[in-house]
Design an enzyme around this catalytic site. Sequence first.
Site, mmCIF file in Angstrom:
data_model
loop_
_atom_site.group_PDB
_atom_site.id
_atom_site.type_symbol
_atom_site.label_atom_id
_atom_site.label_comp_id
_atom_site.label_asym_id
_atom_site.label_seq_id
_atom_site.Cartn_x
_atom_site.Cartn_y
_atom_site.Cartn_z
ATOM 1 N N ASP A 50 59.329 56.591 28.717
ATOM 2 C CA ASP A 50 59.755 55.184 28.877
ATOM 3 C C ASP A 50 58.614 54.226 28.532
ATOM 4 O OD1 ASP A 50 59.416 54.769 32.543
ATOM 5 O OD2 ASP A 50 58.001 55.412 30.992
ATOM 6 N N ASP A 123 45.721 51.903 46.361
ATOM 7 C CA ASP A 123 45.485 50.466 46.316
ATOM 8 C C ASP A 123 46.545 49.756 47.161
ATOM 9 O OD1 ASP A 123 44.124 48.825 43.418
ATOM 10 O OD2 ASP A 123 44.467 48.007 45.432
ATOM 11 N N ASP A 225 43.373 45.225 48.495
ATOM 12 C CA ASP A 225 43.246 44.286 47.395
ATOM 13 C C ASP A 225 43.033 42.847 47.861
ATOM 14 O OD1 ASP A 225 43.824 43.488 44.527
ATOM 15 O OD2 ASP A 225 45.274 42.299 45.647
ATOM 16 N N GLU A 279 38.631 44.762 49.107
ATOM 17 C CA GLU A 279 38.032 43.645 48.365
ATOM 18 C C GLU A 279 37.614 42.563 49.360
ATOM 19 O OE1 GLU A 279 40.412 42.112 45.205
ATOM 20 O OE2 GLU A 279 38.939 42.696 43.751
ATOM 21 N N HIS A 346 40.049 47.485 36.281
ATOM 22 C CA HIS A 346 41.296 47.022 35.651
ATOM 23 C C HIS A 346 41.347 45.502 35.518
ATOM 24 C CE1 HIS A 346 41.756 46.463 39.873
ATOM 25 N NE2 HIS A 346 42.804 45.705 39.663
ATOM 26 N N ASP A 347 40.348 44.819 36.053
ATOM 27 C CA ASP A 347 40.314 43.355 35.939
ATOM 28 C C ASP A 347 39.308 42.888 34.896
ATOM 29 O OD1 ASP A 347 40.699 42.871 39.517
ATOM 30 O OD2 ASP A 347 42.194 42.937 37.916
HETATM 31 O O1 TEU Z 1 41.850 40.825 42.211
HETATM 32 C C1 TEU Z 1 41.434 39.841 43.152
HETATM 33 C C2 TEU Z 1 40.279 39.102 42.643
HETATM 34 O O2 TEU Z 1 39.190 39.206 43.172
HETATM 35 C C3 TEU Z 1 40.483 38.204 41.469
HETATM 36 O O3 TEU Z 1 39.428 37.296 41.374
HETATM 37 C C4 TEU Z 1 40.518 39.067 40.247
HETATM 38 O O4 TEU Z 1 39.271 39.337 39.808
HETATM 39 C C5 TEU Z 1 41.436 38.471 39.253
HETATM 40 O O5 TEU Z 1 41.677 39.446 38.332
HETATM 41 C C6 TEU Z 1 40.894 37.206 38.581
HETATM 42 O O6 TEU Z 1 40.478 37.508 37.281
HETATM 43 C C7 TEU Z 1 42.789 41.686 42.812
HETATM 44 C C8 TEU Z 1 43.199 42.745 41.801
HETATM 45 O O7 TEU Z 1 42.051 43.500 41.415
HETATM 46 C C9 TEU Z 1 43.836 42.062 40.602
HETATM 47 O O8 TEU Z 1 44.211 43.034 39.614
HETATM 48 C C10 TEU Z 1 45.076 41.321 41.061
HETATM 49 O O9 TEU Z 1 45.644 40.612 39.968
HETATM 50 C C11 TEU Z 1 44.720 40.333 42.194
HETATM 51 O O10 TEU Z 1 43.932 40.925 43.214
HETATM 52 C C12 TEU Z 1 45.996 39.854 42.880
HETATM 53 O O11 TEU Z 1 46.551 40.918 43.596
#
Ligand code: TEU
Length: 571
Positions: A50, A123, A225, A279, A346-347
């Site tokens: 998928d 997570d 998170d 976090e 992943h960010d």
């Molecule tokens: O990210 C929270 C965070 O610290 C944000 O500043 C983050 O870096 C964001 O990507 C801004 O660029 C966490 C997760 O790691 C992120 O993937 C999620 O999108 C976010 O929380 C909301 O759940």
Amino acid sequence: MKRWPGIWLVALIACTTPTPERDTPTTEKWWKEAIVYQIYPRSFKDSDGDGVGDLKGIISRLDYLKSLGVDVVWINPIYQSPNFDNGYDISDYRTIQPEFGTMDDFDQLLRGLHQRGIKLVMDLVVNHSSHEHAWFRQSRASRTNPYRKYYHWWPAEKGKPNPRFSFFDVAGDAWQYDSASDAYYLHYFADQQPDLNWENPQVRKEIHDIMRFWADKGIDGFRLDAFQYAAKDTAFPVLPAGYEKNIAQHYGMKPALHVYLQEMNNEIFSAYDVMTVAEGAGSSFADAHALVDEDRKELNIAYHFDAIDIGKDKGRYDLVEFKRVFSRWDSAFARDGWLAVYLANHDNARMVSRFGNDSDAFRTVSSKMLTAFLMTMRGTPFYYFGDELGMTNIRFDHIEDYRDIETRNKYLKAKQEGADLDQFMETQKRIARDNGRTPFPWDSTAQGGFTTGTPWLAVNRNYRQINAAAQESDPQSELNFFRAAVTLRKQNRALVYGSYAQLAPKHPSIYAYTRTYQNDRWVVVLNFSDQLVRWQSPVDLAHARVQLNNYDQHEIGSYRPYQAVVYQLRP
Ligand code: TEU
């Protein structure tokens, strides 16, 4: 329920103010010796065509994970979600997202990891839920609903609440008007991600129950998170102009956060011995110590943003600044607490594109050099999936290619503000989160062997050159260098617990440091430049043993472009 020796909690901290620390031995814990491998499940391996990675796909690659030598897998959210933020908007905390599979698949994955001696950290997104969660559906239904106080509401008759910045809202506005009850609700992220009201003890109990549900299933931890923002000043006072430039200072680390974490520790962590990746935030090393020092019974590891954010707003970064940030953090945590060390997640963009050199000439050596750095610093390495292959940014040309709500909403904001959209797109090629979310290339077949269908996000076009199968059989590949670096770290406590001291803080290209543990002394020399650099170590290397080298030759005092050499001094 399997019990692991000890509790492991990780904070993501953004701090700036140094505090002088003596470099005395730290307590030895398994989680300080562990190597964490982060899997973005949507992009790891698709088993049913998928186009979305799933749990059966990860199960089919368990032996690959074992072959890496890593100890812990941190998996991004796999709970039911409408996917406005790829699972960071949860609508049911006790159900597996159908596109990822079933609870039976989950149980099989957990069993398979444990059978291979690998722990699983999940997570958990509890600063906010999805707007489709049953709690929010109830909460917004009426002002007298029993779930009303699960979220932050502001009655419209009091006027619009004081402004709050939203990371993902197109207008940057964290207050969303909701006509059903003629009130505004708070969302620090997208309006599909309403913030939970942690002041409400019923909310805290709900979350503790969810954690118990997963801990009873045998998982080994959670990542909480965006938890840094969970405690709010619910009077929502006016914030100073420009507060949004330092969110951590104004949104994070409210005093109640420690109450919630100590309560969570007492209710869950201590009862289950689970390890939790949280976090948190901080604007000083003192904040970070308040979260992670052992006597706090909150978190144990600081995972700060100071390094990952270096030069993010510019095209390049300054190595002297890079060395300064890592060294200040190391010395601040030499006596108490513990650090995570990472260069991607992943960010963020791919580490070789962000901190190395992803050109054909230097991608392999610079990827290996960054891996050598991560595996020889003091702190738990958090290694992002695919970096072991030297995966690069995908650099999309069109906004339609992006899937990430952050990029797409920032594009709409830029468009509404009449900003230079070409410039915006060029910046996204460097820093967009989707650069780090492209599917894992398993081989050179269609779609990199990730899926037999159409991938949810494009596979990087360079998958024919960069894929696991091609590297598996190449002893000089990034993948086999990663394995060697992991083995070296796991066989030498000096690389985990050894004290750290920089050797060339001002050098523009060389990052060199010692690691010393009892009478075992190591010298790491990393050339972060694309030039040959002549540099004489102040520590005599004439009789040292070369334990890791990303080139097949080596000359003391002369370091090739992006060369990494790890020396062990003979006692
Ligand atoms: O990210 C929270 C965070 O610290 C944000 O500043 C983050 O870096 C964001 O990507 C801004 O660029 C966490 C997760 O790691 C992120 O993937 C999620 O999108 C976010 O929380 C909301 O759940």
